[in-house]
Design a protein around this motif. Sequence first.
Motif, mmCIF file in Angstrom:
data_model
loop_
_atom_site.group_PDB
_atom_site.id
_atom_site.type_symbol
_atom_site.label_atom_id
_atom_site.label_comp_id
_atom_site.label_asym_id
_atom_site.label_seq_id
_atom_site.Cartn_x
_atom_site.Cartn_y
_atom_site.Cartn_z
ATOM 1 N N LYS A 178 0.817 4.202 -7.501
ATOM 2 C CA LYS A 178 1.937 3.846 -6.719
ATOM 3 C C LYS A 178 2.482 4.823 -5.459
ATOM 4 C CE LYS A 178 4.354 0.378 -9.700
ATOM 5 N NZ LYS A 178 5.724 0.425 -10.163
ATOM 6 N N LEU A 197 4.576 -4.577 -0.449
ATOM 7 C CA LEU A 197 3.403 -4.818 -1.388
ATOM 8 C C LEU A 197 3.827 -4.549 -2.720
ATOM 9 C CD1 LEU A 197 0.259 -3.644 0.705
ATOM 10 C CD2 LEU A 197 0.816 -6.109 0.023
ATOM 11 N N GLN A 200 6.515 -6.743 -4.195
ATOM 12 C CA GLN A 200 5.888 -8.105 -4.749
ATOM 13 C C GLN A 200 5.287 -7.935 -5.996
ATOM 14 O OE1 GLN A 200 3.432 -8.883 -1.045
ATOM 15 N NE2 GLN A 200 4.866 -10.142 -0.070
ATOM 16 N N TYR A 201 4.640 -6.939 -6.080
ATOM 17 C CA TYR A 201 3.972 -6.545 -7.354
ATOM 18 C C TYR A 201 4.886 -6.448 -8.657
ATOM 19 C CZ TYR A 201 2.122 -3.814 -11.167
ATOM 20 O OH TYR A 201 1.740 -3.176 -12.312
ATOM 21 N N GLU A 202 5.927 -5.736 -8.372
ATOM 22 C CA GLU A 202 6.940 -5.569 -9.540
ATOM 23 C C GLU A 202 7.627 -6.711 -9.631
ATOM 24 O OE1 GLU A 202 9.094 -2.294 -7.363
ATOM 25 O OE2 GLU A 202 7.826 -0.980 -8.218
ATOM 26 N N ARG A 204 6.284 -9.855 -9.412
ATOM 27 C CA ARG A 204 5.128 -10.602 -10.581
ATOM 28 C C ARG A 204 5.196 -10.099 -11.815
ATOM 29 N NH1 ARG A 204 -0.489 -10.665 -8.919
ATOM 30 N NH2 ARG A 204 -0.488 -12.324 -10.162
ATOM 31 N N THR A 316 -12.369 -3.851 -10.892
ATOM 32 C CA THR A 316 -10.885 -4.054 -10.862
ATOM 33 C C THR A 316 -10.227 -2.857 -12.000
ATOM 34 O OG1 THR A 316 -10.556 -5.887 -11.821
ATOM 35 C CG2 THR A 316 -10.480 -5.975 -9.636
ATOM 36 N N ILE A 323 -3.674 -1.070 -4.914
ATOM 37 C CA ILE A 323 -2.901 -2.266 -4.961
ATOM 38 C C ILE A 323 -3.480 -3.673 -5.105
ATOM 39 C CG2 ILE A 323 -2.506 -2.670 -2.380
ATOM 40 C CD1 ILE A 323 0.164 -3.259 -5.026
ATOM 41 N N GLN A 324 -4.686 -3.838 -4.400
ATOM 42 C CA GLN A 324 -5.470 -5.124 -4.634
ATOM 43 C C GLN A 324 -5.792 -5.280 -6.039
ATOM 44 O OE1 GLN A 324 -7.665 -6.811 -1.129
ATOM 45 N NE2 GLN A 324 -7.595 -4.744 -0.294
ATOM 46 N N ASN A 327 -3.235 -6.136 -8.598
ATOM 47 C CA ASN A 327 -2.763 -7.566 -8.625
ATOM 48 C C ASN A 327 -3.798 -8.427 -9.451
ATOM 49 O OD1 ASN A 327 -0.109 -8.305 -7.239
ATOM 50 N ND2 ASN A 327 -0.771 -6.883 -5.633
ATOM 51 N N LEU A 330 -3.259 -7.957 -12.939
ATOM 52 C CA LEU A 330 -2.235 -8.796 -13.315
ATOM 53 C C LEU A 330 -2.587 -10.070 -13.567
ATOM 54 C CD1 LEU A 330 0.609 -8.775 -14.216
ATOM 55 C CD2 LEU A 330 1.196 -8.750 -11.844
ATOM 56 N N ASP A 331 -3.265 -10.725 -12.478
ATOM 57 C CA ASP A 331 -4.050 -11.951 -12.735
ATOM 58 C C ASP A 331 -4.738 -12.345 -13.834
ATOM 59 O OD1 ASP A 331 -2.929 -12.714 -10.207
ATOM 60 O OD2 ASP A 331 -4.978 -12.529 -9.094
#
Length: 339
Positions: A178, A197, A200-202, A204, A316, A323-324, A327, A330-331
């Motif tokens: 971060k 960004l 939005q991540y947090e 999620r 990943t 950041i990509q 996410n 997390l997916d």
Amino acid sequence: MTSVLTKRHIKRSASGFLLILLLIVSACGSKDEPAGQGASPTSAASATIGQPSAGASGSASTAATKKIKDAMGEIAIPAEPSRIVVLDNAALDNLLALGVKPIGAASVAALNEPFPSYLKGTEGIANIGTIAQPNLETIAKLNPDLIIGTKVEQEAVYDKLKKIAPTVFIENVGVQWKDNLKLHAEAVGKTEEADKLLKQYEQRVEKFKKERGTKPSQVALLRPRQDHVRVYLPETFSGAIASEAGLTRPAAQNVKGKQHLSITEEQIADLDADVILWFGRENELAYFRDKIRGNPIWGTLKAVKSNQVHQVSSDTWLSGHGIQSVNLMLDDLIRIMAP
């Protein structure tokens, strides 16, 4: 006699007139001669050394700069850099997410290997070597106005890099992803975009945790190596993402002050958890396939018996650091572990 003298006088007068005319023409020619012509090569060179062109001088005098603090201290960089070279995948991932396309980037492991497949928009980005061995000559030829790298990986060539262009270093990739995103964003003038960004991540993550509730959530993160299995602990990039998502670790894997454990076929029981996620490079899977998964003890593990062993992308979970990739990780957790 008089006629002869007159003729001689006329000839002398004509010769004198022609001489005067030649002198006048010669003088005019020297005045109209283009600048530099007629001067010796040495004197012409001496007149231009150290004298930048009007365009270069104007650009240098008007280019705005800003100061930021990085892993090396305080540094002045262009206020609006436009030709950026990145030396690690975290910077490549983050800059593309921020809408900034570098002109050059490093391969993760091997020279000229493709950039990670999960990253979109890498077409046209020049390969400048690997993270461990960036090619300084290639970087210089790109004429960058900003270089972004990692102190842990490239400190040995920092002095050479900053002679090419102002160079910003994060300390390291990993659990501080971060802070790395924020520094990358500051360097390229995209701090508001980075804040958005992260928010939005947090959001999620909180949604994922709320949906899971108190459902059992011990996870093991495994990376096959050539002669062992590496268990990624909470103080790693992938371990930090799992922890932030509210997932815990089995007692044998909840070790502080270390990043990895090396497990061999004699310690297979220490790999167990409610869910096993594994990721690795294709050329290192033989030991995991033959010595670990081929061992009868593997079949006794809780995650194996409940069919909760999942392969996830090494691009990943292992190499992303931006950041990509976060996410996308997390997916995976939502797909595998959400109710």
